[in-house]
Design a protein around this motif. Structure first.
Motif, PDB file in Angstrom:
ATOM      1  N   PHE A  46       0.830  -1.303   0.017  1.00 38.33           N
ATOM      2  CA  PHE A  46       0.059   0.038  -0.021  1.00 38.33           C
ATOM      3  C   PHE A  46       1.040   1.158  -0.016  1.00 38.33           C
ATOM      4  CE2 PHE A  46      -2.469   3.322   2.135  1.00 38.33           C
ATOM      5  CZ  PHE A  46      -3.605   3.508   1.334  1.00 38.33           C
ATOM      6  N   ASP A  47       1.905   1.208   0.777  1.00 34.79           N
ATOM      7  CA  ASP A  47       2.838   2.353   0.872  1.00 34.79           C
ATOM      8  C   ASP A  47       3.409   2.831  -0.517  1.00 34.79           C
ATOM      9  OD1 ASP A  47       2.244   2.646   3.488  1.00 34.79           O
ATOM     10  OD2 ASP A  47       4.214   1.878   4.247  1.00 34.79           O
ATOM     11  N   LEU A  48       3.746   1.572  -1.189  1.00 29.70           N
ATOM     12  CA  LEU A  48       4.526   1.744  -2.570  1.00 29.70           C
ATOM     13  C   LEU A  48       3.395   2.576  -3.541  1.00 29.70           C
ATOM     14  CD1 LEU A  48       6.553  -1.505  -2.945  1.00 29.70           C
ATOM     15  CD2 LEU A  48       7.404   0.769  -2.759  1.00 29.70           C
ATOM     16  N   ARG A  49       2.194   2.008  -3.404  1.00 30.53           N
ATOM     17  CA  ARG A  49       1.099   2.440  -4.257  1.00 30.53           C
ATOM     18  C   ARG A  49       0.854   4.012  -3.922  1.00 30.53           C
ATOM     19  NH1 ARG A  49      -4.779   1.202  -3.645  1.00 30.53           N
ATOM     20  NH2 ARG A  49      -3.961  -0.453  -2.262  1.00 30.53           N
ATOM     21  N   VAL A  50       1.074   4.322  -2.757  1.00 29.10           N
ATOM     22  CA  VAL A  50       0.592   5.529  -2.360  1.00 29.10           C
ATOM     23  C   VAL A  50       1.838   6.705  -2.642  1.00 29.10           C
ATOM     24  CG1 VAL A  50       0.506   7.105  -0.400  1.00 29.10           C
ATOM     25  CG2 VAL A  50      -0.885   5.263  -0.413  1.00 29.10           C
ATOM     26  N   ALA A  51       3.100   5.920  -2.568  1.00 29.67           N
ATOM     27  CA  ALA A  51       4.299   6.600  -2.966  1.00 29.67           C
ATOM     28  C   ALA A  51       4.286   6.980  -4.606  1.00 29.67           C
ATOM     29  CB  ALA A  51       5.341   5.929  -2.556  1.00 29.67           C
ATOM     30  N   LYS A  59      -8.675   9.178  -2.472  1.00 30.00           N
ATOM     31  CA  LYS A  59      -9.449   8.726  -3.392  1.00 30.00           C
ATOM     32  C   LYS A  59      -8.879   8.037  -4.392  1.00 30.00           C
ATOM     33  CE  LYS A  59     -12.927  10.517  -6.861  1.00 30.00           C
ATOM     34  NZ  LYS A  59     -13.805  11.634  -7.341  1.00 30.00           N
ATOM     35  N   LYS A  60      -7.555   8.371  -4.661  1.00 35.00           N
ATOM     36  CA  LYS A  60      -6.908   7.733  -5.752  1.00 35.00           C
ATOM     37  C   LYS A  60      -6.336   6.380  -5.207  1.00 35.00           C
ATOM     38  CE  LYS A  60      -5.575  11.640  -8.642  1.00 35.00           C
ATOM     39  NZ  LYS A  60      -6.099  11.128  -9.832  1.00 35.00           N
ATOM     40  N   ALA A  61      -5.998   6.583  -3.886  1.00 32.94           N
ATOM     41  CA  ALA A  61      -5.448   4.976  -3.365  1.00 32.94           C
ATOM     42  C   ALA A  61      -6.544   4.169  -3.011  1.00 32.94           C
ATOM     43  CB  ALA A  61      -4.544   5.465  -2.125  1.00 32.94           C
ATOM     44  N   HIS A  62      -7.925   4.544  -3.113  1.00 33.14           N
ATOM     45  CA  HIS A  62      -9.132   3.994  -2.756  1.00 33.14           C
ATOM     46  C   HIS A  62      -8.794   3.436  -1.087  1.00 33.14           C
ATOM     47  CE1 HIS A  62     -10.230   3.617  -6.703  1.00 33.14           C
ATOM     48  NE2 HIS A  62      -8.897   3.305  -7.069  1.00 33.14           N
ATOM     49  N   ARG A 117       1.697  18.630  -5.964  1.00 30.88           N
ATOM     50  CA  ARG A 117       0.706  18.721  -4.907  1.00 30.88           C
ATOM     51  C   ARG A 117      -0.467  17.863  -4.808  1.00 30.88           C
ATOM     52  NH1 ARG A 117       1.231  23.437  -1.936  1.00 30.88           N
ATOM     53  NH2 ARG A 117       3.047  24.663  -2.199  1.00 30.88           N
ATOM     54  N   ILE A 118      -0.775  17.543  -3.703  1.00 30.37           N
ATOM     55  CA  ILE A 118      -2.318  16.893  -3.741  1.00 30.37           C
ATOM     56  C   ILE A 118      -2.692  16.668  -2.185  1.00 30.37           C
ATOM     57  CG2 ILE A 118      -0.727  14.469  -3.215  1.00 30.37           C
ATOM     58  CD1 ILE A 118      -3.222  13.272  -4.974  1.00 30.37           C
ATOM     59  N   THR A 119      -3.839  16.915  -2.189  1.00 26.92           N
ATOM     60  CA  THR A 119      -4.526  17.196  -0.794  1.00 26.92           C
ATOM     61  C   THR A 119      -4.981  15.638  -0.199  1.00 26.92           C
ATOM     62  OG1 THR A 119      -6.807  16.813  -1.713  1.00 26.92           O
ATOM     63  CG2 THR A 119      -5.945  19.105  -1.511  1.00 26.92           C
ATOM     64  N   ALA A 169      -7.222   8.976   6.875  1.00 29.19           N
ATOM     65  CA  ALA A 169      -6.577   8.193   7.976  1.00 29.19           C
ATOM     66  C   ALA A 169      -5.482   7.236   7.600  1.00 29.19           C
ATOM     67  CB  ALA A 169      -7.171   7.962   9.086  1.00 29.19           C
ATOM     68  N   LYS A 170      -5.831   6.538   6.578  1.00 28.55           N
ATOM     69  CA  LYS A 170      -4.905   5.277   6.208  1.00 28.55           C
ATOM     70  C   LYS A 170      -3.864   5.940   5.299  1.00 28.55           C
ATOM     71  CE  LYS A 170      -5.139   0.720   4.059  1.00 28.55           C
ATOM     72  NZ  LYS A 170      -5.863  -0.262   3.512  1.00 28.55           N
ATOM     73  N   VAL A 171      -4.335   6.942   4.387  1.00 31.01           N
ATOM     74  CA  VAL A 171      -3.259   7.384   3.638  1.00 31.01           C
ATOM     75  C   VAL A 171      -2.074   8.259   4.279  1.00 31.01           C
ATOM     76  CG1 VAL A 171      -4.309   7.432   1.204  1.00 31.01           C
ATOM     77  CG2 VAL A 171      -4.598   9.324   2.719  1.00 31.01           C
ATOM     78  N   GLU A 172      -2.721   8.994   5.505  1.00 26.72           N
ATOM     79  CA  GLU A 172      -1.986   9.931   6.116  1.00 26.72           C
ATOM     80  C   GLU A 172      -0.972   8.913   6.954  1.00 26.72           C
ATOM     81  OE1 GLU A 172      -4.561  12.140   8.524  1.00 26.72           O
ATOM     82  OE2 GLU A 172      -5.108  13.486   6.674  1.00 26.72           O
ATOM     83  N   SER A 173      -1.308   7.755   7.716  1.00 24.40           N
ATOM     84  CA  SER A 173      -0.423   6.964   7.969  1.00 24.40           C
ATOM     85  C   SER A 173       0.491   6.306   7.263  1.00 24.40           C
ATOM     86  CB  SER A 173      -1.238   5.938   8.645  1.00 24.40           C
ATOM     87  OG  SER A 173      -2.062   6.186   9.867  1.00 24.40           O
ATOM     88  N   SER A 174       0.245   6.081   5.757  1.00 24.09           N
ATOM     89  CA  SER A 174       1.067   5.714   4.841  1.00 24.09           C
ATOM     90  C   SER A 174       2.217   6.587   4.555  1.00 24.09           C
ATOM     91  CB  SER A 174       0.311   5.331   3.610  1.00 24.09           C
ATOM     92  OG  SER A 174       1.100   4.725   2.467  1.00 24.09           O
ATOM     93  N   VAL A 175       1.602   8.025   4.524  1.00 28.18           N
ATOM     94  CA  VAL A 175       2.763   9.021   4.317  1.00 28.18           C
ATOM     95  C   VAL A 175       3.665   9.003   5.131  1.00 28.18           C
ATOM     96  CG1 VAL A 175       3.102  11.359   3.773  1.00 28.18           C
ATOM     97  CG2 VAL A 175       0.958  10.258   2.518  1.00 28.18           C
ATOM     98  N   SER A 176       3.476   8.773   6.381  1.00 31.03           N
ATOM     99  CA  SER A 176       4.364   9.034   7.525  1.00 31.03           C
ATOM    100  C   SER A 176       5.335   7.829   7.542  1.00 31.03           C
ATOM    101  CB  SER A 176       3.694   9.031   8.886  1.00 31.03           C
ATOM    102  OG  SER A 176       2.759   9.892   9.145  1.00 31.03           O
ATOM    103  N   ARG A 177       4.759   6.797   7.102  1.00 29.72           N
ATOM    104  CA  ARG A 177       5.670   5.445   6.992  1.00 29.72           C
ATOM    105  C   ARG A 177       6.698   5.670   5.817  1.00 29.72           C
ATOM    106  NH1 ARG A 177       0.886   2.646   8.038  1.00 29.72           N
ATOM    107  NH2 ARG A 177       0.565   1.926   5.966  1.00 29.72           N
TER     108      ARG A 177
END
Length: 230
Positions: free
Chosen positions: A70-75, A91-94, A83-85, A98-106
């Motif tokens: 998932f982290d690779l997909r978000v990256a 939405k793009k990561a489906h 820039r992206i909100t 909260a999940k994508v914010e945790s992913s960005v931190s990782r």
């Protein structure tokens, strides 16, 4: 990745050991009839001591694999946009915000990507984030020896943001100096090299200097007050 691999290895080893113990006991009970029911139960319990932790480690490893994927997909999504909100990224990561914010931190922690959160616009910034990271590393290189406090003052960033940038750049091979978060100090690669030849003792009293001076620096001896130059 290394932690996930260790979980797999130890999980498999413990599970196999657990199966082996349980198998030996079952063989002894059902084939040779030499073990009592109590012995069978004891053997199964002994096998579970290894099997249960092994199973837990395997489950944790599978969770890590899903998170890594998932982290690779978000990256990859972040890398496509300057820039992206969080909402658009989710939405793009489906996934949820909260999940994508945790992913960005990782992702930042792993050094996969340099990401900066622009509080004024509420967006994740990658291109500008890289520029900010390069500026921080540039400051460290120019100063050779600096502190978290100095960097926060000059950049207006928080200490945690500075730390994430330094660690992330180090993991990406873009910073080869050293850092001591407890002391709040950061050394550039040049400083690390120069410290090997820097004077370690005061030439006046022989006391050990708290910070050996680099070329061009002056350090006051804590014991006799003598000024030692690098």
């Amino acid at each position: 990745m290394a932690k996930t691999a260790l979980k797999w290895v130890f999980g498999i080893i413990l599970s196999v050991i657990g199966f082996f113990i349980a198998g030996v006991v079952l063989y002894g009970y059902f084939v040779t009839h030499k073990n009592s029911l109590g012995g069978l139960i004891s053997g199964v319990v002994m096998g579970s001591v290894a099997f249960v932790p092994g199973t837990i480690l395997l489950i944790l490893a599978m969770i890590d694999i899903r998170k890594n994927a998932f982290d690779l997909r978000v990256a990859n999504i972040l890398d496509k946009y300057d820039r992206i909100t969080p909402a658009t990224l989710a939405k793009k990561a489906h996934a949820s915000e909260a999940k994508v914010e945790s992913s960005v931190s990782r992702i930042i922690g792993k050094g996969l990507l340099i990401v900066y959160f622009d509080k004024s616009t509420g967006e994740f910034v990658t291109q500008e984030g890289r520029a900010i990271a390069e500026r921080v590393i540039g400051l460290i290189d120019s100063k050779r020896r600096t502190t978290i406090e100095q960097l926060t003052t000059e950049t207006g960033m928080k200490a945690d943001e500075i730390k994430k940038i330094v660690v992330g750049m180090a993991k990406r091979g873009l910073f080869s100096g050293t850092y001591d978060w407890k002391a709040g100090k950061i050394l550039s690669a040049e400083a690390v090299h120069l410290l090997q030849k820097a004077p370690k003792n005061c030439p006046n009293c022989g006391a050990t200097l708290s910070e050996p001076p680099l070329p061009g620096e002056e350090i006051k001896c804590d014991f006799c007050g003598h000024i030692v130059t690098g």
